[in-house]
Design an enzyme around this catalytic site. Structure first.
Site, mmCIF file in Angstrom:
data_model
loop_
_atom_site.group_PDB
_atom_site.id
_atom_site.type_symbol
_atom_site.label_atom_id
_atom_site.label_comp_id
_atom_site.label_asym_id
_atom_site.label_seq_id
_atom_site.Cartn_x
_atom_site.Cartn_y
_atom_site.Cartn_z
ATOM 1 N N SER A 28 -6.765 4.974 11.367
ATOM 2 C CA SER A 28 -5.321 4.873 11.649
ATOM 3 C C SER A 28 -4.643 6.235 11.654
ATOM 4 C CB SER A 28 -4.639 3.943 10.630
ATOM 5 O OG SER A 28 -5.214 2.657 10.648
ATOM 6 N N ARG B 240 -7.377 -2.929 -4.466
ATOM 7 C CA ARG B 240 -7.180 -1.984 -3.364
ATOM 8 C C ARG B 240 -7.488 -0.568 -3.845
ATOM 9 N NH1 ARG B 240 -2.109 -3.133 0.481
ATOM 10 N NH2 ARG B 240 -3.478 -1.910 1.830
ATOM 11 N N GLY C 129 0.806 -1.209 0.000
ATOM 12 C CA GLY C 129 0.000 0.000 0.000
ATOM 13 C C GLY C 129 0.837 1.256 0.000
ATOM 14 N N GLU D 88 -4.174 -2.304 11.869
ATOM 15 C CA GLU D 88 -3.251 -3.359 11.455
ATOM 16 C C GLU D 88 -3.039 -4.402 12.546
ATOM 17 O OE1 GLU D 88 -0.292 -0.126 12.906
ATOM 18 O OE2 GLU D 88 -2.336 -0.226 12.121
#
EC number: 2.5.1.19
Length: 445
Positions: free
Chosen positions: A216, A140, A112, A331
């Protein structure tokens, strides 16, 4: 959930070591942070003089980043006398006035950080840059980064896919200005534009405009801190906007912190078995999402201490169920979910709807594979509900996702007969995982 692309899995089954009820104890040195390594590499490529990155992570993700930056004109040189996890790196930055180049191609793999951080750098390149990656990478989301570049006047060709493959036609400069994107799917959309903004012609003001927050968020703060440490005027304007002022970036001389997210499976081994595991060189203050282990593991009943840079976890006699909001540290969810499946009470994981767009749809993958071992897991709108139940052995598929692989290893400590398909996928961020796991827990399957 279907297991697309997994026809080879049955040929590559790793018997997860089973502990027969004995505790796991030991000390584990963890390689450098992937998130910090790749941010430092990007910033070093944009600097005005050579940089030194000490104790970087050497993994598939970081190798893909190095290759991408080299394709754009940076020089990355491993230095002699490598440490236990590989050599330090010298980075000579991309020349600012490079002539128009022939078309080049960048392989993003399944990283990513590469597929999102590098396209804004390609806009600063003079010429055509084509991006592609693994089959799994093509699903993605990339839309917010590509949309942000278009708002800045960059020519992007993606045939309306908002995903790989796509093309960036760089002119060597980006004007800057105000950009509004939907960053609800990933904090990487924000970090990608903030990092490259040090080389824009004028300040970048980046705004998140969509229902809900940015997941995040510590990773955005990590990006801002990396920029500020390099002397860049980078700051959060408010909860939904950030500003970076371009300018010369001096060469870096940085040491990468251990990857605290990758420390998770080893800490979880202690929690799952009632043992004690220590991780040295744990930072007292950090922007890494993995620092949340200090607060998450006690919720399961574990004892934790951080003394003189050593983080130590001692597991409880019985794992408690938990109710956790993981929106700032998504994560960690696969490791947390594995512990929840071993707990004596029900658990609820919240705030992680964005995991559906990670290396795989992690919520579907976790529910499918845990239920395949006898679990009682239900997907919710923004997470997972996990009920206590007796688990049994079987194949734990990983969907080319490194954190699924380590979750399967954790389950195998308590559940005999777990076989993890494609343990080699851990090479994405921790190539040494099978060896490190065997050294800590033993190799008996």
């Amino acid at each position: 959930m279907t297991r697309n692309g997994l026809s080879h899995a049955q040929d590559d089954l790793w018997p997860a070591p089973f502990r027969h009820g004995s505790p796991v104890s030991g000390t584990v040195a963890v390689p450098g942070s992937k998130s910090l390594t790749n941010r430092y590499l990007v910033l070093a490529a944009l600097a005005s003089e050579p940089s030194l990155v000490r104790r970087p992570l050497h993994s598939r993700d970081s190798a893909l980043m190095v290759a991408a930056l080299q394709t754009l004109g940076a020089a990355v040189t491993p230095l002699p006398d490598p440490g236990p996890f590989g050599p330090d790196l010298r980075i000579d930055p991309v020349r600012r006035s490079a002539p128009a180049a022939d078309p080049v191609r960048i392989d993003c793999g399944l990283a990513g950080t590469v597929m999102r951080f590098v396209p804004p750098l390609a806009a600063l390149h003079t010429g055509q840059v084509d991006f592609d990656g693994d089959d799994a990478a093509r699903v993605r989301p990339m839309g917010p980064v590509l949309d942000g570049l278009r708002q800045l006047g960059v020519h992007v060709v993606d045939q309306g896919r908002a995903a790989l493959p796509f093309r960036v036609l760089g002119t060597g400069s980006v004007p800057g200005g105000t950009v509004t994107i939907d960053a609800s799917g990933s904090s990487q959309f924000v970090s990608a534009l903030l990092l490259a903004a040090v080389r824009f012609d004028s300040p970048l003001v980046l705004r998140h405009d969509a229902p809900g927050g940015v997941p995040s968020l510590p990773h955005v703060e990590m990006t801002l801190q990396v920029l500020r440490d390099a002397g860049v005027d980078a700051r959060r304007v408010d909860e939904r906007s950030w500003r970076v002022v371009p300018g010369d970036v001096a060469g870096l001389d940085v040491t990468v912190e251990p990857d605290l997210s990758n420390a998770g499976p080893f800490l979880a081994a202690a929690v799952a078995t009632g043992g004690t595991v220590s991780i040295p060189d744990w930072p007292q203050h950090t922007t890494q999402g993995g620092d949340h282990w200090r607060h998450i593991l006690p919720r399961f009943g574990a004892d934790v201490t951080l003394r003189e840079g050593v983080f130590t976890v001692t597991g409880p006699r019985e794992l408690r169920g938990v109710d956790l909001d993981l929106s700032e540290a998504g994560e960690l969810a696969p490791t947390v979910a594995a512990l929840c499946a071993l707990a004596s009470g029900p658990s609820r994981l919240r705030g992680i709807a964005h995991l559906r767009g990670h290396e795989t749809d992690r919520l579907a993958a976790l529910s499918t594979e845990l239920n395949g071992l006898g679990g009682a897991v239900t997907e919710t709108l923004d997470g997972l509900a996990i009920e206590p139940t007796a688990l049994h052995g079987g194949v734990f598929h990983t969907y080319q996702d490194h954190r699924m692989a380590t979750a399967g290893a954790i389950l195998g400590l308590r559940v005999p007969g777990v076989q993890v398909a494609d343990i080699a996928t851990t090479a994405k961020t921790l190539p040494e995982f099978p060896r490190m796991w065997a050294e800590l827990v033993g190799s008996e399957g």
